[in-house]
Design a protein around this motif. Structure first.
Motif, short mmCIF file in Angstrom:
data_model
loop_
_atom_site.label_atom_id
_atom_site.label_comp_id
_atom_site.label_asym_id
_atom_site.label_seq_id
_atom_site.Cartn_x
_atom_site.Cartn_y
_atom_site.Cartn_z
N ASN A 518 0.83 -1.21 0.00
CA ASN A 518 0.00 0.00 0.00
C ASN A 518 0.86 1.26 0.00
O ASN A 518 0.53 2.26 -0.65
N ILE A 519 1.98 1.22 0.75
CA ILE A 519 2.87 2.39 0.81
C ILE A 519 3.57 2.58 -0.53
O ILE A 519 3.73 3.71 -1.01
N ILE A 520 4.00 1.46 -1.14
CA ILE A 520 4.71 1.55 -2.42
C ILE A 520 3.77 1.99 -3.53
O ILE A 520 4.13 2.81 -4.39
N LYS A 528 7.37 6.66 -5.23
CA LYS A 528 8.10 7.56 -6.14
C LYS A 528 7.81 9.01 -5.79
O LYS A 528 8.70 9.87 -5.82
N GLU A 529 6.57 9.28 -5.43
CA GLU A 529 6.21 10.64 -5.05
C GLU A 529 6.96 11.08 -3.79
O GLU A 529 7.46 12.20 -3.70
N ILE A 530 7.08 10.16 -2.84
CA ILE A 530 7.83 10.47 -1.61
C ILE A 530 9.30 10.69 -1.93
O ILE A 530 9.94 11.63 -1.43
N GLN A 536 17.05 13.26 -1.55
CA GLN A 536 18.33 12.90 -0.93
C GLN A 536 18.19 11.72 0.03
O GLN A 536 19.17 11.30 0.62
N VAL A 537 16.97 11.25 0.17
CA VAL A 537 16.71 10.17 1.13
C VAL A 537 16.49 8.86 0.37
O VAL A 537 15.76 8.82 -0.62
N GLN A 538 17.14 7.81 0.86
CA GLN A 538 16.98 6.47 0.28
C GLN A 538 16.02 5.67 1.16
O GLN A 538 16.20 5.60 2.38
N ILE A 539 15.01 5.10 0.53
CA ILE A 539 14.02 4.30 1.25
C ILE A 539 14.11 2.87 0.74
O ILE A 539 13.96 2.63 -0.46
N SER A 540 14.39 1.93 1.64
CA SER A 540 14.60 0.54 1.24
C SER A 540 13.59 -0.35 1.94
O SER A 540 13.50 -0.36 3.18
N PHE A 541 12.84 -1.10 1.13
CA PHE A 541 11.89 -2.08 1.65
C PHE A 541 12.52 -3.46 1.56
O PHE A 541 13.26 -3.76 0.62
N PRO A 542 12.24 -4.32 2.52
CA PRO A 542 12.79 -5.69 2.43
C PRO A 542 12.14 -6.47 1.29
O PRO A 542 11.02 -6.16 0.88
#
Length: 669
Positions: A518-520, A528-530, A536-542
Motif C-alpha cells: 500500500n505504501i509503495i 516515487k512521489e515520496i 536525498q533520502v533512500q528508502i529501502s523495503f525488504p
C-alpha cells in the motif's frame, strides 16, 4: 631428490638401556614402586595377614624396577629440490592451497603429521612425524605427489621374481615403503622378465636392492667388493661411462650403490671369467687412485653450492670427466660451506678453477619495484614479463611481495640484461601509472560498492582506475592504481561519496509487511512521489521473501529544508520557473553536500529566476513550528468529513498540520 640420507630422529633418543645402568637419571633412582598392600589396602574388618615376599637376587635389574621405553614415534625430514618438483595446479612455483590439501589427505590416510615449508630456492622441505610405518607410507605418498616421477625398467630372471616378492608380497611392500617407489612385478602367467620401478630418484635405491636380491639368487659367479664410498666416482666414471663400458665388454652386471645410499659394497654377477676380470680391474684401479689421490678443501657460499652441483649433478660429472677429480659436497641440511676435491695432485688446480667457475656461473640481482606495480610488470597472463624472459631462458624471475622487489637469478650477462629491461619497464610504468590509497571505515564498503557493484564499476569505467577493496581481512584501506589523472578523479569521487555517507544517518522503521504494498503503490507511484519530494533520502523495503517488517531510511543528518519547496510536487515549481524564465536551474545532486542552486541563461532571465526562488525562500524562512496538544478523541472532529475542516483551516491561515494528523483514519475513509 636430495642425495643425502634421510634424517630419522627418535623422540627420546637419550632413554637409558638395561645394559647401561649408569645412565639412569636421579629421578629414576628416587622412584619407589608401591607395594601390593599400598595399591590394594585391606577392608577395615579384614584380618591383616602377613603377605610372604620372596627375596629377589640383588642385581642391576632389581635396583631399577622401571625401565624407560623409547617412544615409537619418529620424525623424518626430507627435501624436494626445485628442479624436481612436480607440477601442482599446473604450476611449479605456486599452488600452496593444493599442497596443503594434498598433505591433509595424506595425513588422513596414514595418520602421520606432515609439515611443509618452501625455501628461497623454491625447494620444498617436509617434516613427517608419527609411527614408523605411518611415516614411511606418508613419505612415499608425499614424494609421489610432490616430486617428478621417473619410470625405469630392470630385467630380472623370471625365477628370481618370487624372492623379490617375498612371502605374500611382504618383501615387495617393505621395499616400496623404504624407497618411496611403486614396483610392478609381472604376474606368474606373464613370461616377461621386466620389472618396472616408478618413483623419484629414490628409485635408484629400489633398483639397487632388486639387483642385489637377483644377484644373490643367481647360479653364476657372484662377488662382493668393499670399496670406500669416496672412490666410487672414479670407478664409475662421469655419467657411469667406465662402469657401463666394463659391463658391456665382460658381459657382467656391476651393482654400485647410488650416491644417496651410504654403502661401500659393490657386487659383480655374471660369467665366472668376466666377474674375476672386472673384480681385478676394480681393485687395481682403486689401489691406484688410493695411492694417487690428494684432497683440497675450499670454502664456497652455501647459496652457490647448487650451481656447483648443477641440474641432477651434471656439473660435478663434467668436472670429473675433464679432470678425473671427484667433488664431494656437504649435505643440504648441513651448514658447512666446505667443498672437498679428491683426485690426482696435478689435476686439483684445474678442478678448483672449474668449481669456482661453476659457483660463479649464476648470480643473483635485486630490482626495486613497488608491490602494487608487480601485476602491471607481469601483464595479462604474463604477457609483459614474457617479453623479457623469452629471450633469456636461463634467467629465473621471482616477485617478492613482502620485500616489494624482484629477484633475478641466472648467468651474469643475462641477469644484467634482464635487470636493465626490467628497470626500463618500471620507469615507463611509473611515468604512466600512479598509486594512492584512502582510509575508509569498512562499514561504508557495501555502499561504495553498490548493488551488484554498480557504484564501484561506474567509477572504474569512468576513470579507468583499478580500485582494490579488501573486505575479507578487515583492512580500512582502498587502493587506487591507474593513470595520475584517473586516480585523482577516482579519489575525489570516492572522498565525496565517503563524506556524504559520514554525514548521513540511517533509521529503521517497523511497518508490518502487509502494508508495504500500500505504501509503495501501484507500479511504485506512491513511493516515487515520496522519493521525489525527498530526493536525498533512500528508502529501502525488504524483499518479499525475507518476511521482515523493517523499512530502512537513509539520508543526510542535516537536510536542506527549502530545496523541496523550490522543486515543488513532482518538480512543478522548478519546472514552471524554468519555462517562464528560459533558464537552466541546477540543484545539488544527491551525493553533494551543498546548498547552492546554479542558474544559467541570459542575465535578465537569470535575475528573474533568482528573484522567484528567493521569494519562495523568504516566504518559507518566516515559517515557525508550534506544537498544540489536542486529545486524540477530538482529532476526527477537527479534521471533519473527508478532511474538509482541517483543509479549510490550512487554506485560510496558510499553515500546514502535522503529518501525523494528516494520516488520521478520518482522511483515509
Amino acid at each position: 631428490m636430495d642425495p643425502t640420507p634421510l634424517q630419522q630422529t627418535e623422540v627420546d633418543p637419550s632413554a637409558p638401556t638395561p645394559s647401561d645402568p649408569s645412565s639412569i637419571t636421579n629421578a629414576d633412582q628416587a622412584y619407589e614402586p608401591l607395594s601390593y598392600d599400598e595399591l590394594f589396602p585391606a577392608l577395615p574388618n579384614a584380618a591383616q595377614a602377613p603377605t610372604p615376599v620372596a627375596e629377589a637376587p640383588q642385581t642391576n635389574w632389581s635396583k631399577h624396577s622401571e625401565m624407560r621405553i623409547a617412544s615409537s614415534v619418529i620424525t623424518q625430514v626430507f627435501r624436494v629440490p626445485f628442479e624436481e618438483r612436480a607440477k601442482i595446479d599446473g604450476n611449479n612455483q605456486f599452488g600452496e592451497s593444493a599442497s596443503t590439501r594434498i598433505c591433509s589427505d595424506i595425513t588422513g590416510r596414514t595418520g602421520a603429521h606432515i609439515e611443509i615449508s618452501s625455501a628461497k630456492d623454491q625447494s620444498l622441505t617436509f617434516l613427517v612425524t608419527g609411527k614408523s610405518d605411518a611415516v614411511m607410507k606418508a613419505r612415499r605418498l608425499v614424494l609421489d605427489k610432490f616430486q617428478t616421477q621417473a619410470r625405469q625398467i630392470i630385467k630380472i630372471p623370471k625365477e628370481h621374481h618370487r624372492f623379490i616378492l617375498g612371502k605374500k608380497g611382504k618383501k615387495l611392500q617393505e621395499l616400496e615403503i623404504n624407497t618411496a617407489t611403486k614396483i610392478q612385478v609381472p604376474n606368474a602367467a606373464d613370461n616377461s622378465d621386466e620389472i618396472i620401478v616408478v618413483g623419484t630418484k629414490e628409485s635408484e635405491k629400489a633398483m639397487h636392492e632388486i639387483q642385489l636380491i637377483s644377484d644373490e639368487q643367481s647360479k653364476q659367479a657372484y662377488e662382493k667388493l668393499e670399496i670406500p664410498k669416496q672412490y666410487h666416482p672414479f670407478i664409475c666414471g662421469a655419467n657411469n661411462e667406465k662402469i657401463n663400458t666394463m659391463m658391456t665388454e665382460h658381459n657382467v652386471r656391476i651393482n654400485v650403490p647410488p650416491p644417496s645410499v651410504m654403502k661401500n659394497e659393490m657386487t659383480i654377477a655374471g660369467e665366472k671369467e668376466g666377474v674375476l676380470k672386472c673384480k681385478d680391474i676394480i681393485q687395481k684401479y682403486f689401489k691406484e687412485m688410493e695411492r694417487k689421490c690428494q684432497t683440497v678443501s675450499v670454502e664456497v657460499r652455501k647459496s652457490q653450492h647448487k650451481y656447483v652441483i648443477g641440474p641432477r649433478g651434471s656439473n660435478i660429472a663434467d668436472i670429473l670427466h675433464q679432470t678425473n677429480v671427484s667433488v664431494e659436497m656437504p649435505t643440504t641440511d648441513s651448514t658447512s660451506e666446505t667443498i672437498t676435491l679428491r683426485g690426482p695432485q696435478d689435476k686439483l688446480g684445474q678442478a678448483l678453477t672449474l668449481v669456482y667457475a661453476k659457483a660463479n656461473s649464476v648470480v643473483q640481482a635485486d630490482v626495486e619495484a613497488p608491490t602494487w606495480l608487480h601485476k602491471f610488470i607481469i601483464g595479462r597472463k604474463g604477457a609483459n614479463i614474457r617479453q623479457i624472459t623469452q629471450d633469456l631462458p636461463k634467467v629465473h624471475v621471482e616477485f617478492t611481495d613482502k620485500q616489494g622487489g624482484i629477484k633475478l637469478e641466472g648467468p651474469p650477462e643475462e641477469v644484467e640484461e634482464a635487470r636493465e629491461k626490467l628497470e626500463a619497464m618500471i620507469a615507463d610504468l611509473k611515468s604512466k601509472l600512479c598509486y594512492d590509497q584512502l582510509v575508509v571505515d569498512p562499514k561504508f564498503y557495501k555502499h561504495i560498492i553498490g548493488k551488484n557493484g554498480s557504484n564501484i564499476n561506474r567509477i572504474r569505467n569512468e576513470t579507468g582506475v583499478l580500485i582494490n577493496i579488501s573486505e575479507a581481512d578487515g583492512s580500512n584501506l582502498i587502493r587506487l592504481e591507474g593513470s595520475p589523472d584517473g586516480v585523482a578523479r577516482a579519489k575525489t569521487e570516492l572522498e565525496e561519496l565517503v563524506t556524504k555517507m559520514e554525514n548521513e544517518k540511517e533509521r529503521e522503521i517497523i511497518i508490518e509487511q502487509r502494508f508495504h504494498r500500500n505504501i509503495i503503490g501501484t507500479k511504485g507511484d506512491k513511493i516515487k512521489e515520496i522519493r521525489d519530494k525527498f530526493n536525498q533520502v533512500q528508502i529501502s523495503f525488504p524483499d518479499a521473501g525475507e518476511q521482515s517488517d523493517i523499512v530502512k531510511i537513509r539520508g543526510p543528518k542535516e537536510c536542506r529544508p527549502f530545496h523541496k519547496f523550490v522543486i515543488g510536487k513532482a518538480g512543478s515549481n522548478i519546472n514552471k520557473i524554468r519555462e517562464e524564465t528560459g533558464t537552466r536551474i541546477d540543484l545539488p545532486s544527491e551525493g553533494q553536500n551543498s546548498d547552492e542552486i546554479i542558474i544559467t541563461g541570459k542575465k535578465e532571465n537569470c535575475e528573474k529566476a533568482r528573484e522567484r526562488i528567493q521569494k519562495i525562500q523568504d516566504e518559507l524562512a518566516s515559517i515557525v513550528e508550534l506544537d498544540i496538544i489536542i486529545p486524540a478523541k477530538f482529532h476526527n472532529s477537527m479534521i471533519g468529513a473527508g478532511g474538509k475542516l482541517i483543509q479549510s483551516i490550512s487554506e485560510e491561515c496558510g499553515a500546514l498540520p502535522s503529518s501525523s494528523l494528516l494520516q488520521s483514519p478520518a482522511l483515509t475513509r
